[in-house]
Design a protein around this motif. Structure first.
Motif, PDB file in Angstrom:
ATOM      1  N   GLY A  12       0.813  -1.207   0.000  1.00  0.00           N
ATOM      2  CA  GLY A  12       0.000   0.000   0.000  1.00  0.00           C
ATOM      3  C   GLY A  12       0.847   1.258   0.000  1.00  0.00           C
ATOM      4  N   LEU A  13       1.983   1.215   0.687  1.00  0.00           N
ATOM      5  CA  LEU A  13       2.911   2.349   0.666  1.00  0.00           C
ATOM      6  C   LEU A  13       3.440   2.585  -0.748  1.00  0.00           C
ATOM      7  CD1 LEU A  13       5.057   1.770   3.891  1.00  0.00           C
ATOM      8  CD2 LEU A  13       3.255   3.472   3.555  1.00  0.00           C
ATOM      9  N   VAL A  14       3.753   1.491  -1.448  1.00  0.00           N
ATOM     10  CA  VAL A  14       4.249   1.616  -2.816  1.00  0.00           C
ATOM     11  C   VAL A  14       3.173   2.227  -3.704  1.00  0.00           C
ATOM     12  CG1 VAL A  14       5.095   0.345  -4.832  1.00  0.00           C
ATOM     13  CG2 VAL A  14       5.861  -0.304  -2.544  1.00  0.00           C
ATOM     14  N   ALA A  15       1.921   1.795  -3.533  1.00  0.00           N
ATOM     15  CA  ALA A  15       0.826   2.361  -4.321  1.00  0.00           C
ATOM     16  C   ALA A  15       0.684   3.853  -4.054  1.00  0.00           C
ATOM     17  CB  ALA A  15      -0.483   1.638  -3.987  1.00  0.00           C
ATOM     18  N   PHE A  16       0.825   4.251  -2.793  1.00  0.00           N
ATOM     19  CA  PHE A  16       0.777   5.670  -2.429  1.00  0.00           C
ATOM     20  C   PHE A  16       1.875   6.448  -3.134  1.00  0.00           C
ATOM     21  CE2 PHE A  16       2.850   8.911   0.154  1.00  0.00           C
ATOM     22  CZ  PHE A  16       1.822   9.825   0.349  1.00  0.00           C
ATOM     23  N   ALA A  17       3.084   5.886  -3.127  1.00  0.00           N
ATOM     24  CA  ALA A  17       4.218   6.568  -3.757  1.00  0.00           C
ATOM     25  C   ALA A  17       3.992   6.749  -5.251  1.00  0.00           C
ATOM     26  CB  ALA A  17       5.504   5.781  -3.511  1.00  0.00           C
ATOM     27  N   ILE A  18       3.398   5.743  -5.887  1.00  0.00           N
ATOM     28  CA  ILE A  18       3.125   5.832  -7.313  1.00  0.00           C
ATOM     29  C   ILE A  18       2.127   6.943  -7.602  1.00  0.00           C
ATOM     30  CG2 ILE A  18       2.084   4.608  -9.274  1.00  0.00           C
ATOM     31  CD1 ILE A  18       3.157   2.013  -7.903  1.00  0.00           C
ATOM     32  N   LYS A  19       1.034   6.964  -6.868  1.00  0.00           N
ATOM     33  CA  LYS A  19      -0.010   7.966  -7.117  1.00  0.00           C
ATOM     34  C   LYS A  19       0.463   9.374  -6.836  1.00  0.00           C
ATOM     35  CE  LYS A  19      -4.380   5.651  -7.217  1.00  0.00           C
ATOM     36  NZ  LYS A  19      -5.800   5.774  -6.865  1.00  0.00           N
ATOM     37  N   ASN A  20       1.468   9.511  -5.981  1.00  0.00           N
ATOM     38  CA  ASN A  20       1.977  10.836  -5.654  1.00  0.00           C
ATOM     39  C   ASN A  20       3.292  11.148  -6.356  1.00  0.00           C
ATOM     40  OD1 ASN A  20       0.256  12.223  -3.406  1.00  0.00           O
ATOM     41  ND2 ASN A  20       0.242  10.048  -2.954  1.00  0.00           N
ATOM     42  N   GLN A  21       3.622  10.313  -7.378  1.00  0.00           N
ATOM     43  CA  GLN A  21       4.773  10.573  -8.251  1.00  0.00           C
ATOM     44  C   GLN A  21       6.092  10.665  -7.481  1.00  0.00           C
ATOM     45  OE1 GLN A  21       3.785  13.942 -10.801  1.00  0.00           O
ATOM     46  NE2 GLN A  21       1.616  13.491 -10.562  1.00  0.00           N
ATOM     47  N   LEU A  22       6.225   9.824  -6.480  1.00  0.00           N
ATOM     48  CA  LEU A  22       7.487   9.814  -5.719  1.00  0.00           C
ATOM     49  C   LEU A  22       8.500   8.848  -6.329  1.00  0.00           C
ATOM     50  CD1 LEU A  22       6.134   9.843  -2.046  1.00  0.00           C
ATOM     51  CD2 LEU A  22       6.956  11.755  -3.415  1.00  0.00           C
TER      52      LEU A  22
END
Length: 216
Positions: free
Chosen positions: A205-215
């Motif tokens: 879920g952290l990885v998904a968050f990073a993707i959606k926020n272009q990190l």
């Protein structure tokens, strides 16, 4: 050390039987549930403990996506490893968001399946090289024009963002600690705090968050 207890959930008999045959040859693995769909699995899971579920996506009665969501609600310690023919980013990102611990394509080598099972059991998440290097980049590009779902600069500290970026690179807690001059315990503390802050279910879920926020 006790065996890793595994469930194989797939409606294709030939694939399911073949996968079970492969897993039963691995020392430390024990297949305890065989099911043709999510509903059958959930019925059997009521009386049988499972550590890792190998889950197909498209199945009758109850598909893999809905079954994964139910597993994460009822049995949060059970790890779900998706095995699918689909390589589209929409499947991967959505499953990460609902709590899947890993995603493999069905044409993966048996050695990679073995590695993935051990990894999700020990460290919470596993994504194949194909997923992490190709699909995640596609998802990042796809979301560049979308509205961000979080203001991560206020939700996460700069150090937490650093840790998150290294998590997305697939580095272990020890490796991240070496790069950032932090103890493994401190790195793990950052990971757990990010999970709590962002309300996600796990490292995926952290990885998904990073993707959606272009990190990444």
């Amino acid at each position: 050390m006790s065996n890793i207890k595994i469930a194989v959930v797939d409606d294709h008999s030939l694939f399911r039987k073949g996968m079970i045959s492969i897993l039963e040859q691995v020392s430390g693995f024990e297949v305890v549930i065989e099911a043709t769909n999510g509903l059958e699995f959930l019925n059997k899971r009521q009386t049988t403990h499972v550590d890792v579920v190998l889950m197909d996506l498209q199945m009758p009665e109850l598909d893999g996506t809905k079954t994964t969501a139910i597993i994460k609600e009822k049995y949060p310690s059970t790890k779900v490893l998706i095995l699918s023919m689909h390589d589209e980013d929409k499947y991967i990102l959505h499953l990460m968001e609902i709590g899947a611990n890993g995603y493999l394509l069905k044409d993966s080598d048996p050695e990679e399946v073995e590695k993935a099972i051990k990894k999700v059991h020990e460290t919470d998440s596993y994504f194949s090289d194909f997923v992490s290097k190709v699909m995640l980049r596609k998802m990042t590009r796809r979301n560049q024009q979308e509205k961000k779902i979080f203001n991560y600069k206020t939700d996460l500290s700069e150090r937490e963002i650093e840790v998150l970026k290294h998590i997305c690179e697939g580095l272990t807690t020890v490796e991240i600690g070496d790069i950032l001059s932090l103890s493994p315990r401190t790195v793990e503390g950052h990971r757990l705090r990010m999970i709590e802050k962002l309300g996600v279910k796990n490292t995926a879920g952290l990885v998904a968050f990073a993707i959606k926020n272009q990190l990444v």
